[in-house]
Enzyme design. Sequence first.
Site, short mmCIF file in Angstrom:
data_model
loop_
_atom_site.label_atom_id
_atom_site.label_comp_id
_atom_site.label_asym_id
_atom_site.label_seq_id
_atom_site.Cartn_x
_atom_site.Cartn_y
_atom_site.Cartn_z
N THR A 240 11.54 -87.62 -10.29
CA THR A 240 11.71 -89.06 -10.07
C THR A 240 10.45 -89.67 -9.48
O THR A 240 10.01 -90.75 -9.89
CB THR A 240 12.92 -89.31 -9.16
N GLN B 281 13.87 -83.34 -19.74
CA GLN B 281 14.87 -82.51 -20.41
C GLN B 281 14.28 -81.59 -21.46
O GLN B 281 14.88 -80.57 -21.79
CB GLN B 281 15.94 -83.39 -21.05
N SER C 244 10.24 -82.48 -14.42
CA SER C 244 10.84 -82.00 -13.18
C SER C 244 11.18 -80.53 -13.31
O SER C 244 11.85 -80.11 -14.26
CB SER C 244 12.11 -82.80 -12.87
N HIS D 96 13.17 -78.40 -11.74
CA HIS D 96 14.53 -77.85 -11.67
C HIS D 96 15.29 -78.01 -12.98
O HIS D 96 16.37 -77.45 -13.14
CB HIS D 96 15.31 -78.46 -10.51
N CYS E 277 35.34 -93.31 -14.95
CA CYS E 277 36.31 -92.80 -14.00
C CYS E 277 35.82 -91.56 -13.26
O CYS E 277 36.56 -90.97 -12.49
CB CYS E 277 37.65 -92.53 -14.69
#
Length: 465
Positions: free
Chosen positions: A70, A177, A194, A196, A320
Amino acid sequence: MPYFDAASAAPLHPVARQALLASLDEGWADPARLYREGRRARLLLDAAREAAAEAVGCRADELVFTPSGTRAVHAGVSGALAGRRRAGNRLVVSAVEHSSVLHAAEVHAAAGGTVAEVPVDRSGAVDAGAFAAALGEGTALACLQSANHEVGTEQPVAEVAEACRGVGVPLLVDAAQSLGWGPVEGGWSLLAASAHKWGGPAGVGLLAVRKGVRFAPQGPSDERESGRAPGFENLPAIVAAAASLRAVRAEAAAEGARLRGLVDRIRARVPELVPDVEVVGDPVRRLPHLVTFSCLYVDGETLLHELDREGFSVSSGSSCTSSTLTPSHVLRAMGVLSEGNVRVSLPAGTAAEDVDRFLDVLPGVVAGVRERLGVPAGSAAPADAPADAPGSLVVDALGRRCPIPVIELAKVIGDVPVGGTVTVLADDEAARLDIPAWCAMRGQEYVGEEDAPEGGRAYVVRRTS
């Protein structure tokens, strides 16, 4: 317990663990110092940078390590925009970028800049021509992910990069990704990733800025990482990140082919095993390890909890399961069903037996959730309405969250004659996606929506069969 959420964070690769432990002993000193321990640390940092740059496809002096992916995105966006102030203040992004890109765009807009979002099709891909058309006068920077983090769809980066080069606009690629699966093709200008996501330790990102790209780092800086990522480097984590990136790349071809076969099995079998399911994302141009599907009449939060009880860790873009009560911006931009959304992203080494057991468990879990929510039996084909049935009905689902508005619609659609309408009153943001999606899956006509006098929105559906 099968872990199927590698798109959020991949398990630590064995090579990363080995490199991390070794560098804790060798790489604790300040790499900026000239004494023996500092020189040893500097050698480790330089070697990690060379390895990472080789995997990215850039020069070592074009790449810096950041405290996270990020942070790499934010530094890349702000630095590129600042470096091209004279060119303009327009930022072009796709509608399905990672939230880190969209948050950076919000900051830019709040500071007086302009932001253009390029829409995507139902597979989640941008049209390269539409993206090129958005690169209007005054565009300072364009951002396009290499592959989507929620549905796995690969983007036409090479074509967009060529269009950007033609008008002199740098392209920043979020490769978080995809980088573990291979380099990003095309003439991109900036790239962020990134560790991780590929099995490295958390807390390490990387930012590559090609030579010749105008770039002005923002905020306080120091002499470290070319002034683009201030602060003492987490050298053991950086070494582990670079080592694991090299390791997963060596395994990528074989493991990617194996996982693609498992994901193809999930894509094919889930609609056969579970009624009323929409598999989303491009079936061909996609990451090898990731598949997303959405289930009608299912509460996504309950579905994830039930799968967890069965031993499966998955994630979801349903409203939800969200603290904001809105569907993911990716599903919203694609215009696909959001309720009961499940993202399965397989880590390296996933056993075929675990996938088979997931497919065995899923139908019963979905059926159990639907039964508890009172989904009407035979919802796939509404019965003929009686001769004296009213021509229109109103369903009040205000204050009720997904999937209740769609369930209530399914309960009454058979109570109006063919040609009659059902109006669903709902204030759940997911209804804007899920009611049109239900119509498409059920062969009914979605008429449209308007403000409801009682608040919320009125969604009108016409029965056609």
